[in-house]
Design a protein around this motif. Structure first.
Motif, PDB file in Angstrom:
ATOM      1  N   LEU A 166       4.536   2.835  14.722  1.00 14.66           N
ATOM      2  CA  LEU A 166       4.131   1.807  13.759  1.00 14.66           C
ATOM      3  C   LEU A 166       4.884   0.510  13.989  1.00 14.66           C
ATOM      4  O   LEU A 166       4.308  -0.576  13.853  1.00 14.66           O
ATOM      5  N   PHE A 167       6.150   0.613  14.329  1.00 13.84           N
ATOM      6  CA  PHE A 167       6.952  -0.587  14.605  1.00 13.84           C
ATOM      7  C   PHE A 167       6.347  -1.351  15.782  1.00 13.84           C
ATOM      8  O   PHE A 167       6.120  -2.576  15.704  1.00 13.84           O
ATOM      9  N   THR A 168       6.072  -0.649  16.872  1.00  9.65           N
ATOM     10  CA  THR A 168       5.515  -1.286  18.070  1.00  9.65           C
ATOM     11  C   THR A 168       4.143  -1.877  17.785  1.00  9.65           C
ATOM     12  O   THR A 168       3.832  -3.006  18.197  1.00  9.65           O
TER      13      THR A 168
ATOM     14  N   HIS B 278      -4.310  11.099   9.202  1.00 10.25           N
ATOM     15  CA  HIS B 278      -3.096  11.281   9.996  1.00 10.25           C
ATOM     16  C   HIS B 278      -2.120  12.190   9.251  1.00 10.25           C
ATOM     17  O   HIS B 278      -1.934  12.050   8.037  1.00 10.25           O
ATOM     18  N   ASN B 279      -1.484  13.072   9.986  1.00 12.01           N
ATOM     19  CA  ASN B 279      -0.422  13.898   9.400  1.00 12.01           C
ATOM     20  C   ASN B 279       0.897  13.132   9.502  1.00 12.01           C
ATOM     21  O   ASN B 279       1.825  13.514  10.203  1.00 12.01           O
ATOM     22  N   GLY B 280       0.944  12.009   8.793  1.00  9.83           N
ATOM     23  CA  GLY B 280       2.104  11.142   8.830  1.00  9.83           C
ATOM     24  C   GLY B 280       2.134  10.283  10.086  1.00  9.83           C
ATOM     25  O   GLY B 280       1.183  10.273  10.881  1.00  9.83           O
TER      26      GLY B 280
ATOM     27  N   SER C  96       0.848  -1.187   0.000  1.00  3.36           N
ATOM     28  CA  SER C  96       0.000   0.000   0.000  1.00  3.36           C
ATOM     29  C   SER C  96       0.884   1.237   0.000  1.00  3.36           C
ATOM     30  O   SER C  96       1.791   1.357   0.821  1.00  3.36           O
ATOM     31  N   LEU C  97       0.623   2.138  -0.919  1.00  2.00           N
ATOM     32  CA  LEU C  97       1.423   3.359  -1.076  1.00  2.00           C
ATOM     33  C   LEU C  97       0.592   4.588  -0.720  1.00  2.00           C
ATOM     34  O   LEU C  97      -0.424   4.869  -1.367  1.00  2.00           O
ATOM     35  N   LEU C  98       1.008   5.292   0.321  1.00  2.00           N
ATOM     36  CA  LEU C  98       0.388   6.565   0.729  1.00  2.00           C
ATOM     37  C   LEU C  98      -1.129   6.445   0.939  1.00  2.00           C
ATOM     38  O   LEU C  98      -1.892   7.337   0.584  1.00  2.00           O
ATOM     39  N   THR C  99      -1.518   5.318   1.514  1.00  3.97           N
ATOM     40  CA  THR C  99      -2.929   5.086   1.836  1.00  3.97           C
ATOM     41  C   THR C  99      -3.172   5.082   3.335  1.00  3.97           C
ATOM     42  O   THR C  99      -4.211   5.553   3.808  1.00  3.97           O
ATOM     43  N   LEU C 100      -2.206   4.578   4.090  1.00  5.67           N
ATOM     44  CA  LEU C 100      -2.418   4.378   5.524  1.00  5.67           C
ATOM     45  C   LEU C 100      -2.815   5.673   6.237  1.00  5.67           C
ATOM     46  O   LEU C 100      -3.651   5.644   7.154  1.00  5.67           O
ATOM     47  N   HIS C 101      -2.246   6.803   5.827  1.00  2.91           N
ATOM     48  CA  HIS C 101      -2.551   8.049   6.548  1.00  2.91           C
ATOM     49  C   HIS C 101      -3.974   8.535   6.302  1.00  2.91           C
ATOM     50  O   HIS C 101      -4.466   9.433   7.000  1.00  2.91           O
ATOM     51  N   HIS C 102      -4.657   7.947   5.338  1.00  3.70           N
ATOM     52  CA  HIS C 102      -6.074   8.282   5.101  1.00  3.70           C
ATOM     53  C   HIS C 102      -7.017   7.464   5.984  1.00  3.70           C
ATOM     54  O   HIS C 102      -8.220   7.748   6.027  1.00  3.70           O
ATOM     55  N   ILE C 103      -6.488   6.433   6.643  1.00  2.00           N
ATOM     56  CA  ILE C 103      -7.322   5.504   7.414  1.00  2.00           C
ATOM     57  C   ILE C 103      -7.170   5.814   8.900  1.00  2.00           C
ATOM     58  O   ILE C 103      -6.086   5.691   9.460  1.00  2.00           O
TER      59      ILE C 103
ATOM     60  N   ASP D  31       4.583   5.245   3.458  1.00  2.00           N
ATOM     61  CA  ASP D  31       3.749   6.376   3.864  1.00  2.00           C
ATOM     62  C   ASP D  31       4.606   7.505   4.427  1.00  2.00           C
ATOM     63  O   ASP D  31       5.829   7.398   4.503  1.00  2.00           O
ATOM     64  N   LEU D  32       3.940   8.556   4.854  1.00  3.26           N
ATOM     65  CA  LEU D  32       4.597   9.785   5.268  1.00  3.26           C
ATOM     66  C   LEU D  32       5.109   9.709   6.698  1.00  3.26           C
ATOM     67  O   LEU D  32       4.419   9.205   7.586  1.00  3.26           O
ATOM     68  N   ASP D  33       6.299  10.246   6.910  1.00  2.00           N
ATOM     69  CA  ASP D  33       6.726  10.541   8.266  1.00  2.00           C
ATOM     70  C   ASP D  33       5.861  11.681   8.812  1.00  2.00           C
ATOM     71  O   ASP D  33       5.170  12.380   8.051  1.00  2.00           O
ATOM     72  N   ILE D  34       5.905  11.859  10.136  1.00  4.83           N
ATOM     73  CA  ILE D  34       5.157  12.944  10.763  1.00  4.83           C
ATOM     74  C   ILE D  34       5.445  14.261  10.039  1.00  4.83           C
ATOM     75  O   ILE D  34       6.606  14.599   9.770  1.00  4.83           O
ATOM     76  N   GLU D  35       4.374  14.968   9.690  1.00  7.27           N
ATOM     77  CA  GLU D  35       4.532  16.274   9.028  1.00  7.27           C
ATOM     78  C   GLU D  35       3.585  17.278   9.685  1.00  7.27           C
ATOM     79  O   GLU D  35       2.773  16.920  10.534  1.00  7.27           O
TER      80      GLU D  35
END
Length: 201
Positions: free
Chosen positions: A163-165, A155-157, A108-115, A139-143
């Motif tokens: 995400l790792f945890t 989400h703003n990144g 998934s490319l640049l979708t997760l921050h929309h969910i 996806d985006l780092d925090i912005e």
């Protein structure tokens, strides 16, 4: 996520920048998998299928999943034009429905921050993967919120450590998060780092 806005953008979605992003992500997937042929794949939030068309010779079966009719129609036109039998475009929203299929790879490319519910969608992906299957999230780092601007309700990144945890708690293993690319927005005089999360079930 405003589905109608994606419907409206679908006809002009495949810009040079987006094609380049998709190729970078697809190349990373190829390097990590280092195998090809009989694997099945799900691209979630596929849009017009840019990533999957970069990988069309790499998988035996690809499902393009999106909730935008406009994006899916554009993807289907490409499938028809290229006469590709092993790629299908389907209207799927994993937040509100389940799938009964299993896949070897989900990306998934640049979708997760929309969910909004990140944990739930990662759990859904986990349930859809075959044992040993791969997950790739770019996806985006925090912005600072400027990437989408006012009115965006996602989400703003993401914080990479969060995400790792979260992925580890769900049950993923071999988790790693690396730099992937930067999205440059000259009109805002900003660049937005993009990471790739790779994990296995």
């Amino acid at each position: 996520m405003n589905i109608n806005s994606f419907d409206n953008k679908a006809k002009n979605w495949d810009t040079e920048d987006k094609i380049n992003r998709a190729q970078i992500f697809a190349d990373k997937i190829k390097v990590e998998l280092a195998v090809s042929g009989k694997l099945s794949a799900l691209e979630y939030g596929a849009g017009t299928g840019l990533v999957s068309f970069c990988l069309k010779d790499y998988f035996a079966k690809i499902v393009l999943a999106d909730s935008s009719d406009g994006m899916l129609n554009a993807a289907q036109k490409k499938i028809d034009n290229l006469n590709i039998a092993h790629i299908s475009a389907r209207k799927i929203d994993l937040i509100n429905e389940n799938m009964n299929e299993k896949f070897d790879v989900i990306y998934s490319l640049l979708t997760l921050h929309h969910i909004n519910n990140t944990e739930y969608i990662l759990q859904q992906f986990y349930s859809l993967l075959n044992d040993g299957g791969y997950l790739f999230i770019a996806d985006l780092d925090i912005e600072d919120g400027s990437f989408h601007g006012d009115g965006f309700d996602g989400h703003n990144g993401f914080e990479r450590s969060h995400l790792f945890t979260l992925s580890r708690q769900i049950g993923y293993n071999h988790i790693k998060i690396e730099d992937l690319m930067e999205i440059k927005r000259p009109e805002l005089k900003q660049s937005y780092p993009v990471f790739v999360l790779t994990a296995r079930k």
